[in-house]
Design an enzyme around this catalytic site. Structure first.
Site, PDB file in Angstrom:
ATOM      1  N   ASP A  29       3.066  -4.579   7.669  1.00 57.52           N
ATOM      2  CA  ASP A  29       0.938  -5.064   7.416  1.00 57.52           C
ATOM      3  C   ASP A  29       0.487  -4.426   8.274  1.00 57.52           C
ATOM      4  O   ASP A  29       1.181  -3.685   9.581  1.00 57.52           O
ATOM      5  CB  ASP A  29       1.247  -6.954   7.981  1.00 57.52           C
ATOM      6  N   ASN A  50       0.073  -9.773  -4.364  1.00 51.81           N
ATOM      7  CA  ASN A  50      -0.558  -8.974  -4.416  1.00 51.81           C
ATOM      8  C   ASN A  50      -1.332  -8.934  -5.335  1.00 51.81           C
ATOM      9  O   ASN A  50      -2.534  -7.517  -5.332  1.00 51.81           O
ATOM     10  CB  ASN A  50       0.855  -7.675  -4.039  1.00 51.81           C
TER      11      ASN A  50
HETATM   12  C1  FPP Z   1       0.173  -4.792   3.722  1.00 56.15           C
HETATM   13  O1  FPP Z   1      -1.156  -4.032   4.714  1.00 56.15           O
HETATM   14  C2  FPP Z   1       0.850  -3.956   2.767  1.00 56.15           C
HETATM   15  C3  FPP Z   1       0.883  -3.612   1.662  1.00 56.15           C
HETATM   16  C4  FPP Z   1       0.759  -5.008   0.926  1.00 56.15           C
HETATM   17  C5  FPP Z   1       1.766  -2.987   1.040  1.00 56.15           C
HETATM   18  C6  FPP Z   1       2.439  -2.368   1.801  1.00 56.15           C
HETATM   19  C7  FPP Z   1       3.572  -0.796   1.223  1.00 56.15           C
HETATM   20  C8  FPP Z   1       3.860   0.159   1.590  1.00 56.15           C
HETATM   21  C9  FPP Z   1       3.731  -0.266   3.060  1.00 56.15           C
HETATM   22  C10 FPP Z   1       4.090   1.729   1.000  1.00 56.15           C
HETATM   23  C11 FPP Z   1       5.446   1.009   0.492  1.00 56.15           C
HETATM   24  C12 FPP Z   1       6.152   2.236   0.404  1.00 56.15           C
HETATM   25  C13 FPP Z   1       7.234   2.606  -1.178  1.00 56.15           C
HETATM   26  C14 FPP Z   1       7.674   3.233  -0.870  1.00 56.15           C
HETATM   27  C15 FPP Z   1       6.912   1.215  -2.090  1.00 56.15           C
HETATM   28  P1  FPP Z   1      -2.487  -5.020   4.103  1.00 56.15           P
HETATM   29  O2  FPP Z   1      -2.674  -3.811   3.157  1.00 56.15           O
HETATM   30  O3  FPP Z   1      -2.373  -6.295   4.196  1.00 56.15           O
HETATM   31  O4  FPP Z   1      -2.974  -4.444   5.356  1.00 56.15           O
HETATM   32  P2  FPP Z   1      -4.280  -5.130   6.185  1.00 56.15           P
HETATM   33  O5  FPP Z   1      -3.998  -6.948   5.921  1.00 56.15           O
HETATM   34  O6  FPP Z   1      -4.584  -4.401   7.361  1.00 56.15           O
HETATM   35  O7  FPP Z   1      -5.306  -5.363   4.852  1.00 56.15           O
END
Ligand code: FPP
Length: 259
Positions: free
Chosen positions: A32, A80
């Site tokens: 996250d 998501n």
């Molecule tokens: C949450 O951060 C993250 C996600 C929903 C996506 C996670 C994906 C990756 C780390 C890359 C994955 C890589 C592969 C190879 C599949 P957020 O967007 O909710 O962050 P925030 O809470 O700060 O908005």
């Protein structure tokens, strides 16, 4: 400190010594903070996801080097899809970029790719990237790098219960014969046996929620929360989280000699 690593600077953590005998077999991570990492740099949210993908590469190798058996990463949840289209499209293309560039390194490190989730609902190119990566790493017998992609724990439990109910309806299974192992076997973590359940669940970025991740499987997992945002997470942060895990007294509802 109560299961919470509040050091913002991961470099501070690199003096950690781990007990090699007590490396958790199954480490699960809720990655996250990508969006906030990007926002703090006046970058678009997807820049955070791109950097997050680079972190996945580093942490997969670091976990494998430490002797972790299964590393489960929450890459995309069934919830998501509610994000803006551009962001969803970007997240769907990330596994394609990741596997395109990284499968040779995974093979070199003897890491096998696995995926759990409703993969058939992903775009065709993402499905192909996933299938190819699974195929290309199928002979690796080191760590399993298990991506949760279009995964949600409640949906997983519902699917599992439906499968069990069908066996009951056909007379293949008596209701009295249903045990906790029956559900273990009906869930998406079944192929990870004997490491179905995470020993430790790490969540980055300071949020302390489970967000529909492995609800059944984390019954006795140690929970570690760190302030570090996923793009800033390093091998040193991982070691600090595992040191926190190693400091816990796992009793699984029982007592230890100390008590
Ligand atoms: C949450 O951060 C993250 C996600 C929903 C996506 C996670 C994906 C990756 C780390 C890359 C994955 C890589 C592969 C190879 C599949 P957020 O967007 O909710 O962050 P925030 O809470 O700060 O908005």
């Amino acid at each position: 400190m109560f299961g919470f690593l509040n050091k913002e600077d991961p470099a501070d953590n690199d003096n950690v010594t781990l007990d090699p005998q007590r490396i958790p077999a199954h480490v699960a991570i809720i990655m996250d903070g990508n969006g906030r990492w990007a926002k703090a740099r006046h970058l678009p949210r997807v820049a955070g996801h791109k950097e997050g993908m680079n972190t996945v590469k580093k942490i997969a190798i670091a976990a494998s080097d430490l002797g972790v058996k299964v590393l489960t990463l929450y890459a995309f949840s069934t919830e998501n899809w509610k994000r803006p289209n551009d962001e969803v499209n970007y997240l769907m293309q990330l596994p394609v970029s990741f596997f395109d560039t990284f499968v040779p390194d995974l093979v070199k490190n003897n890491v096998r790719v696995a995926v759990m989730g409703y993969v058939d609902k992903l775009p065709a190119a993402t499905q192909k990237a996933v299938r190819d990566a699974i195929e290309d790493t199928k002979d690796c017998d080191g760590m399993v790098l298990n991506f949760a992609l279009n995964y949600g724990s409640r949906a997983e439990i519902v699917s599992g219960v439906q499968a069990i109910a069908e066996k009951v309806a056909t007379g293949e299974l008596a209701p009295q014969a249903i045990t906790s192992a029956t559900l273990d076997q009906a869930l998406m973590t079944a192929p990870l046996a004997p490491y179905n359940d995470p020993d430790v669940l790490i969540r980055t970025s300071g949020e302390e929620r489970i967000s529909n991740f492995l609800l059944w499987q984390i019954a006795y997992s140690e929970l570690v929360f760190t302030d570090v945002k996923w793009p800033d997470f390093t091998a040193a942060t991982l070691k600090a989280c595992l040191a926190d895990y190693q400091s816990r007294d796992r009793r699984f509802g029982g007592l230890t000699d100390k008590k």
